[in-house]
Motif scaffolding. Structure first.
Motif, short mmCIF file in Angstrom:
data_model
loop_
_atom_site.label_atom_id
_atom_site.label_comp_id
_atom_site.label_asym_id
_atom_site.label_seq_id
_atom_site.Cartn_x
_atom_site.Cartn_y
_atom_site.Cartn_z
N CYS A 1 44.00 44.45 45.28
CA CYS A 1 44.16 44.47 43.82
C CYS A 1 42.91 45.11 43.25
O CYS A 1 41.81 44.61 43.49
N GLY A 2 43.10 46.16 42.50
CA GLY A 2 41.96 46.76 41.80
C GLY A 2 41.82 46.05 40.47
O GLY A 2 42.76 46.03 39.68
N PRO A 3 40.66 45.42 40.18
CA PRO A 3 40.50 44.76 38.88
C PRO A 3 40.56 45.79 37.74
O PRO A 3 40.33 46.98 37.97
N PRO A 4 40.88 45.31 36.53
CA PRO A 4 41.06 46.25 35.41
C PRO A 4 39.74 46.79 34.86
O PRO A 4 38.68 46.25 35.14
N ARG A 5 39.89 47.82 34.05
CA ARG A 5 38.73 48.40 33.39
C ARG A 5 38.52 47.68 32.07
O ARG A 5 38.60 48.28 30.99
N GLY A 6 38.36 46.38 32.17
CA GLY A 6 38.19 45.58 30.97
C GLY A 6 38.22 44.13 31.35
O GLY A 6 38.24 43.80 32.54
N ALA A 7 38.28 43.28 30.35
CA ALA A 7 38.17 41.85 30.61
C ALA A 7 39.52 41.14 30.58
O ALA A 7 39.58 39.92 30.48
N ASP A 8 40.61 41.89 30.64
CA ASP A 8 41.94 41.29 30.54
C ASP A 8 42.34 40.65 31.87
O ASP A 8 42.79 41.32 32.80
N ALA A 9 42.22 39.33 31.91
CA ALA A 9 42.52 38.59 33.15
C ALA A 9 43.99 38.68 33.52
O ALA A 9 44.35 38.59 34.70
N ASP A 10 44.86 38.87 32.51
CA ASP A 10 46.30 38.90 32.79
C ASP A 10 46.68 40.09 33.67
O ASP A 10 47.67 40.03 34.40
N ILE A 11 45.89 41.16 33.61
CA ILE A 11 46.19 42.32 34.46
C ILE A 11 46.02 41.92 35.92
O ILE A 11 46.84 42.26 36.77
N VAL A 12 44.99 41.15 36.21
CA VAL A 12 44.78 40.69 37.59
C VAL A 12 45.88 39.70 37.97
O VAL A 12 46.45 39.78 39.07
N ARG A 13 46.21 38.80 37.05
CA ARG A 13 47.26 37.81 37.34
C ARG A 13 48.58 38.50 37.66
O ARG A 13 49.31 38.08 38.56
N LYS A 14 48.87 39.56 36.91
CA LYS A 14 50.13 40.29 37.12
C LYS A 14 50.13 40.94 38.51
O LYS A 14 51.11 40.86 39.24
N LYS A 15 49.01 41.55 38.87
CA LYS A 15 48.93 42.16 40.20
C LYS A 15 49.00 41.09 41.29
O LYS A 15 49.62 41.28 42.33
N ALA A 16 48.33 39.97 41.03
CA ALA A 16 48.30 38.89 42.02
C ALA A 16 49.70 38.35 42.27
O ALA A 16 50.04 37.94 43.38
N ALA A 17 50.54 38.37 41.23
CA ALA A 17 51.91 37.89 41.39
C ALA A 17 52.68 38.78 42.37
O ALA A 17 53.56 38.31 43.10
N PHE A 18 52.35 40.05 42.40
CA PHE A 18 53.03 40.97 43.33
C PHE A 18 52.64 40.73 44.79
O PHE A 18 53.41 41.02 45.69
N VAL A 19 51.42 40.24 45.00
CA VAL A 19 50.99 40.05 46.40
C VAL A 19 51.31 38.64 46.91
O VAL A 19 51.37 38.42 48.12
N LYS A 20 51.53 37.71 45.98
CA LYS A 20 51.72 36.31 46.38
C LYS A 20 52.89 36.17 47.37
O LYS A 20 53.99 36.65 47.11
#
Lengths: 222, 308
Positions: free
Chosen positions: B22-41
């Motif tokens: 998961c590449g973290p976002p270019r900003g502080a939006d945690a939901d972008i990481v959560r969304k990506k994390a849902a795909f790998v779970k």
């Protein structure tokens, strides 16, 4: 040798704006060899500055001098007769020379006429290349006489990294992969065994990270 | 067991491991990481969180790891030596370990020239191999490189990266060997497209016994289009994409190229599974995380094993 490049003439003119009498001081050391701050450059730069200022109707009087070296106190004394009479010194020695002049003449503005570059060599006529970062702890015996600190864009000690392609560094098609050079050289010397060794973390205290460095040779001090 | 991480357990139990990133976002939006994390779970044994990849500033890898962990997937922190001196590296490693991150990938990092801040001052105090050595000493000996004792050892499953396709080839296996000597427990390879060359690399690595002392995860990246393949071949240093691979995807009509890319990636994973010494696969679906489940599922790697 220490290399440098001339500062853009416009930048120099802006620096000299407040002054009407300046000393342009060259150096017969490294900068003469790399044709940036020697006697000829003193003449050419002085002429350009005079012409530019004359065109603006703001004449500039220049004393042209070239010292044996600006990094040795004995030669800096040669500037003394002029410094008192002029408003500023424009030095086209390396950064060390410029600073030493400033240190020696604390009440005189000393201005840089060149940008100091790196410790390098003249690869061919008109082309200089970096060979050393003066880190104070050579590992050249392990790396076939080619310095990983200065020749690898990442200063890796166990390179080459994954960005090395056909002998070229990933940062630019004009940059050779320092580690490819090291490997080629180690092969030629039949010293490839050197590559398999883990090199301890580098001590950077002999580099800039120990603060300004000083070498004291007791045998040479008076 | 060196770290007790899920990834380590899965591989120690002899399962063919799967990691993604998961590449973290270019900003502080945690939901972008959560969304990506849902795909790998549920689809991976651990998920890499990249560290300012291509030298572009992103949310920190450690913060990304914590978000991935919260989302129910085991994180794998990537750490580059480009941006941190040894003091910061040690400190961040301890912080990550304290927060329960158990997998670590030690990297040199892309040169800052490629990012948004090409004029930044880089660090490169120690290199990636020295970082591996440093972490191993902290974990196994409980000491800092300075010799001082640690108050709590960081239990990391220590990883490294190798690029079998960079030059000069003859140094590739010796460099891998150095990383293993320094203490690497696992390796994730650069994206493989040139299977012949990779098989040769594996043969050479096996001659040194590296597959026995280090778990080898083969890296794959699904191609989205022939254009992407051509771009990577031309502009990404150390990337080896044979012309026949580009032709195969390019022969498809544009709208079907993405599907073909996934099919080719699945085939690749199948082929990699058959290579002796390969312990798993690292799927780098760059900004295409939503396709991970399909790729991993089609490759017959789901469900992921649960190892106590």
């Amino acid at each position: 040798m220490i290399t440098g490049t001339p500062k853009p003439i416009q930048e120099v003119l802006e620096m000299l704006e407040p002054y009407s009498r300046v000393v342009v001081a060259g150096c017969f050391g490294c900068v003469t060899v790399c044709r940036v701050g020697g006697e000829k450059e003193v003449q050419v730069l002085s002429s350009s500055l005079r012409l530019a200022r004359e065109a603006k109707g703001n004449k500039l009087e220049i004393k042209e001098v070239c010292l044996e070296r600006q990094c040795d106190p004995e030669y800096l004394d040669q500037l003394r007769p002029y410094v008192a009479d002029y408003d500023a010194v424009l030095s086209i020695a390396c950064g060390a020379g410029i600073q030493f002049v400033a240190e020696k003449y604390p009440t005189t503005p000393v201005l840089p006429g060149i940008n100091t570059g790196f410790l390098g060599v003249a690869e061919r006529q008109g082309e200089w290349a970096e060979r050393c970062q003066g880190c104070g702890d050579c590992v050249l015996h392990l790396t076939g006489g080619i310095c990983p600190v200065s020749r690898c864009a990442k200063s890796l000690f166990h390179g080459p990294c994954g960005g090395s392609a056909k002998g070229i560094c990933e940062v630019s098609p004009d940059v050779a992969c320092g580690w490819q050079l090291i490997i080629d050289r180690l092969k030629a010397l039949n010293q490839m065994d050197n590559y398999g060794k883990l090199i301890p973390y580098k001590g950077w205290s002999t580099s800039r990270d120990g603060g300004p460095r000083r070498i004291i040779r007791e045998d040479m001090t008076l | 067991m060196k770290s007790g991480s899920n990834l380590e357990k899965v591989m120690n139990a002899g399962h063919f491991a799967v990691t993604a990133e998961c590449g973290p976002p270019r900003g502080a939006d945690a939901d972008i990481v959560r969304k990506k994390a849902a795909f790998v779970k549920g689809n991976v044994d651990a998920c890499n969180v990249t560290d300012n990849q291509t030298s572009v500033v992103r949310m920190s890898s450690l913060a990304g790891c914590l978000l991935v962990k919260e989302s129910g997937t085991e994180p794998l922190i990537q750490m580059v030596v480009r941006d941190r001196n040894r003091i910061a590296l040690q400190s961040d490693l301890l912080g990550a370990a304290a927060m329960g991150v158990r997998n670590l990938l030690c990297l040199s990092g892309d040169h800052q020239k490629f990012g948004d801040d090409p004029q930044a001052k880089n660090v490169f105090d120690i290199d990636s191999i020295q970082l591996i050595d440093m972490v191993r000493r902290m974990r196994d000996d409980g000491i800092f490189p300075s010799g001082k004792k640690l108050e709590g050892k960081p239990e990391f499953f220590i990883g490294c990266a190798v690029n079998p396709f960079a030059d000069p080839y003859e140094i590739r296996v010796p460099r891998f060997k150095l990383k293993v000597q320094a203490g690497a427990d696992f390796v994730q390879t650069q994206c493989i497209y040139n299977m012949d060359k990779f098989k040769q690399y594996m043969e050479d690595a096996k001659k040194e016994g590296l597959h026995e002392s280090c778990k080898i995860l083969a890296g794959v990246t699904p191609l989205k289009s022939a254009g992407m393949a051509k771009f990577m071949k031309k502009f990404v240093a150390g990337m080896d994409i044979p012309d026949e691979v580009i032709k195969r995807i390019g022969d498809e009509p544009k709208e079907k190229q993405a599907e073909k890319g996934i099919e080719m990636c699945v085939e690749q994973i199948q082929e990699l599974k058959e290579i002796e010494g390969i312990a798993g696969v690292h799927v780098m679906a760059i900004e295409w995380e939503e396709k991970l489940e399909k790729i991993i599922g089609d490759a017959g790697l789901l469900p992921r094993p649960i190892v106590a």
